[in-house]
Design a protein around this motif. Structure first.
Motif, PDB file in Angstrom:
ATOM      1  N   LYS A 142       0.937  -0.829   0.179  1.00 50.52           N
ATOM      2  CA  LYS A 142      -0.375  -0.119   0.349  1.00 50.52           C
ATOM      3  C   LYS A 142       0.724   1.228  -0.284  1.00 50.52           C
ATOM      4  CE  LYS A 142      -3.418   2.064   3.038  1.00 50.52           C
ATOM      5  NZ  LYS A 142      -2.994   4.140   2.477  1.00 50.52           N
ATOM      6  N   LYS A 143       0.253   2.618  -0.815  1.00 54.43           N
ATOM      7  CA  LYS A 143       1.057   3.754  -0.840  1.00 54.43           C
ATOM      8  C   LYS A 143       0.226   4.042  -0.180  1.00 54.43           C
ATOM      9  CE  LYS A 143       3.189   1.714  -4.685  1.00 54.43           C
ATOM     10  NZ  LYS A 143       3.064   0.295  -5.095  1.00 54.43           N
ATOM     11  N   TYR A 144       0.844   5.486   0.428  1.00 57.67           N
ATOM     12  CA  TYR A 144       0.834   6.430   1.355  1.00 57.67           C
ATOM     13  C   TYR A 144      -0.128   7.128   0.473  1.00 57.67           C
ATOM     14  CZ  TYR A 144       4.568   8.547  -0.646  1.00 57.67           C
ATOM     15  OH  TYR A 144       5.464   9.898  -1.634  1.00 57.67           O
ATOM     16  N   GLY A 145      -1.611   8.454   0.260  1.00 56.39           N
ATOM     17  CA  GLY A 145      -1.716   9.175   0.133  1.00 56.39           C
ATOM     18  C   GLY A 145      -3.212   8.053  -0.600  1.00 56.39           C
ATOM     19  N   LYS A 146      -3.301   6.833  -0.820  1.00 60.48           N
ATOM     20  CA  LYS A 146      -3.584   5.732  -1.489  1.00 60.48           C
ATOM     21  C   LYS A 146      -4.658   4.929  -0.999  1.00 60.48           C
ATOM     22  CE  LYS A 146      -2.253   6.429  -6.239  1.00 60.48           C
ATOM     23  NZ  LYS A 146      -3.351   6.757  -7.176  1.00 60.48           N
ATOM     24  N   ALA A 147      -5.245   4.658  -0.894  1.00 61.49           N
ATOM     25  CA  ALA A 147      -6.201   4.048  -0.649  1.00 61.49           C
ATOM     26  C   ALA A 147      -6.236   2.542  -0.649  1.00 61.49           C
ATOM     27  CB  ALA A 147      -7.977   3.837  -0.756  1.00 61.49           C
ATOM     28  N   LYS A 148      -5.634   1.604  -1.388  1.00 57.78           N
ATOM     29  CA  LYS A 148      -5.205   0.434  -1.398  1.00 57.78           C
ATOM     30  C   LYS A 148      -3.800   0.899  -2.497  1.00 57.78           C
ATOM     31  CE  LYS A 148      -7.836  -2.547  -2.617  1.00 57.78           C
ATOM     32  NZ  LYS A 148      -9.331  -3.270  -3.278  1.00 57.78           N
ATOM     33  N   ALA A 149      -3.550  -0.275  -2.706  1.00 64.11           N
ATOM     34  CA  ALA A 149      -1.442  -0.125  -3.394  1.00 64.11           C
ATOM     35  C   ALA A 149      -2.128   0.951  -4.459  1.00 64.11           C
ATOM     36  CB  ALA A 149      -1.291  -1.537  -4.268  1.00 64.11           C
ATOM     37  N   ARG A 150      -2.692   0.851  -5.609  1.00 61.50           N
ATOM     38  CA  ARG A 150      -3.343   1.883  -6.651  1.00 61.50           C
ATOM     39  C   ARG A 150      -4.635   2.297  -6.275  1.00 61.50           C
ATOM     40  NH1 ARG A 150      -0.013  -1.197 -11.798  1.00 61.50           N
ATOM     41  NH2 ARG A 150       1.298  -1.930 -10.286  1.00 61.50           N
ATOM     42  N   ARG A 151      -6.100   1.612  -5.446  1.00 60.55           N
ATOM     43  CA  ARG A 151      -7.092   2.520  -5.507  1.00 60.55           C
ATOM     44  C   ARG A 151      -6.687   3.904  -5.336  1.00 60.55           C
ATOM     45  NH1 ARG A 151     -11.792   3.953  -5.167  1.00 60.55           N
ATOM     46  NH2 ARG A 151     -13.229   3.546  -3.956  1.00 60.55           N
ATOM     47  N   SER A 152      -7.136   4.915  -5.469  1.00 60.12           N
ATOM     48  CA  SER A 152      -7.218   6.424  -5.200  1.00 60.12           C
ATOM     49  C   SER A 152      -8.809   6.793  -4.487  1.00 60.12           C
ATOM     50  CB  SER A 152      -7.382   7.522  -6.196  1.00 60.12           C
ATOM     51  OG  SER A 152      -5.893   7.342  -6.639  1.00 60.12           O
ATOM     52  N   PHE A 153      -8.570   6.977  -3.131  1.00 66.50           N
ATOM     53  CA  PHE A 153      -9.508   7.566  -2.894  1.00 66.50           C
ATOM     54  C   PHE A 153     -10.700   8.270  -3.346  1.00 66.50           C
ATOM     55  CE2 PHE A 153      -6.761   8.103   0.435  1.00 66.50           C
ATOM     56  CZ  PHE A 153      -7.381   6.758   1.060  1.00 66.50           C
ATOM     57  N   GLN A 154     -11.984   8.695  -3.528  1.00 63.40           N
ATOM     58  CA  GLN A 154     -13.287   9.251  -4.038  1.00 63.40           C
ATOM     59  C   GLN A 154     -12.933  10.978  -4.103  1.00 63.40           C
ATOM     60  OE1 GLN A 154     -17.071   8.169  -3.623  1.00 63.40           O
ATOM     61  NE2 GLN A 154     -17.915   9.024  -4.904  1.00 63.40           N
ATOM     62  N   PHE A 155     -12.871  10.957  -5.591  1.00 60.67           N
ATOM     63  CA  PHE A 155     -13.172  12.561  -6.199  1.00 60.67           C
ATOM     64  C   PHE A 155     -14.333  13.315  -5.793  1.00 60.67           C
ATOM     65  CE2 PHE A 155     -12.810  15.896  -9.294  1.00 60.67           C
ATOM     66  CZ  PHE A 155     -11.997  17.040  -8.979  1.00 60.67           C
ATOM     67  N   SER A 156     -13.942  14.471  -5.263  1.00 58.60           N
ATOM     68  CA  SER A 156     -14.981  15.110  -4.938  1.00 58.60           C
ATOM     69  C   SER A 156     -15.062  16.432  -5.713  1.00 58.60           C
ATOM     70  CB  SER A 156     -15.985  15.191  -2.940  1.00 58.60           C
ATOM     71  OG  SER A 156     -16.397  16.396  -3.143  1.00 58.60           O
ATOM     72  N   LYS A 157     -15.695  17.203  -6.626  1.00 55.78           N
ATOM     73  CA  LYS A 157     -15.592  17.995  -7.172  1.00 55.78           C
ATOM     74  C   LYS A 157     -15.360  19.762  -6.100  1.00 55.78           C
ATOM     75  CE  LYS A 157     -15.941  20.723 -11.803  1.00 55.78           C
ATOM     76  NZ  LYS A 157     -16.573  20.177 -12.497  1.00 55.78           N
ATOM     77  N   ARG A 158     -16.706  18.914  -5.224  1.00 54.96           N
ATOM     78  CA  ARG A 158     -16.972  20.388  -4.665  1.00 54.96           C
ATOM     79  C   ARG A 158     -16.861  19.517  -2.759  1.00 54.96           C
ATOM     80  NH1 ARG A 158     -19.950  20.513  -8.801  1.00 54.96           N
ATOM     81  NH2 ARG A 158     -19.642  22.536  -9.685  1.00 54.96           N
TER      82      ARG A 158
END
Length: 158
Positions: A142-158
């Protein structure tokens, strides 16, 4: 290299310089058993093979009790069936780490290597079946700033 007068002499000269194919010899311990280590994912298996009636013991249990799923039992027996040695060797293995699937793969890898140490003539059959190759796929960290190894957190425009 000496002077050559034709291409035919070149071919024989090159063939003479190449080393011979490696000779595989039987590797046994003091008790007459072949030992090998098998690995898969995070699982590591230590496997001993000796002539016998075909019993397979894993972590002091019958292999059917340890690997209850038929798929895992089939994976375990693949190298023995491919080598046509069913019921000829007793196998004792200790396996640790990982889950059941990784452990079954590790034991299969260990059995294959131990069979080649006991009977070097089986190497070609087992290598062709792909049982001697260590499956090096492991879980990515798992990498820092990521939910899992590659999965990013859900992007929110607002």
């Amino acid at each position: 290299m000496a002077e050559l007068s034709s291409l035919a002499e070149l071919g024989t000269a090159v063939a003479a310089e190449q080393p011979a194919a490696p000779v595989h010899v039987q590797k046994l311990d003091k008790s007459g058993r072949a030992y090998a280590t098998g690995k898969r994912k995070d699982a590591i298996a230590r496997v001993w093979v000796k002539p016998g009636s075909g019993k397979i013991i894993i972590n002091d249990k019958e292999f059917g009790a340890y690997f209850a799923r038929p798929v895992l039992q089939m994976i375990l027996k693949q190298p023995i069936v491919a080598a046509n040695r069913d019921g000829q060797y007793d196998i004792v293995a200790t396996v640790a780490g990982g889950g059941l699937s990784g452990q079954a793969g590790a034991v299969r890898h260990g059995i294959s290597k131990a069979l080649t140490y006991y009977e070097p003539t089986l190497r070609g059959v087992l290598k062709k079946g792909g049982f001697l190759t260590r499956d090096s796929r492991v879980v990515e960290r798992k990498k820092y700033g990521k939910a899992k190894a590659r999965r990013s957190f859900q992007f929110s425009k607002r």
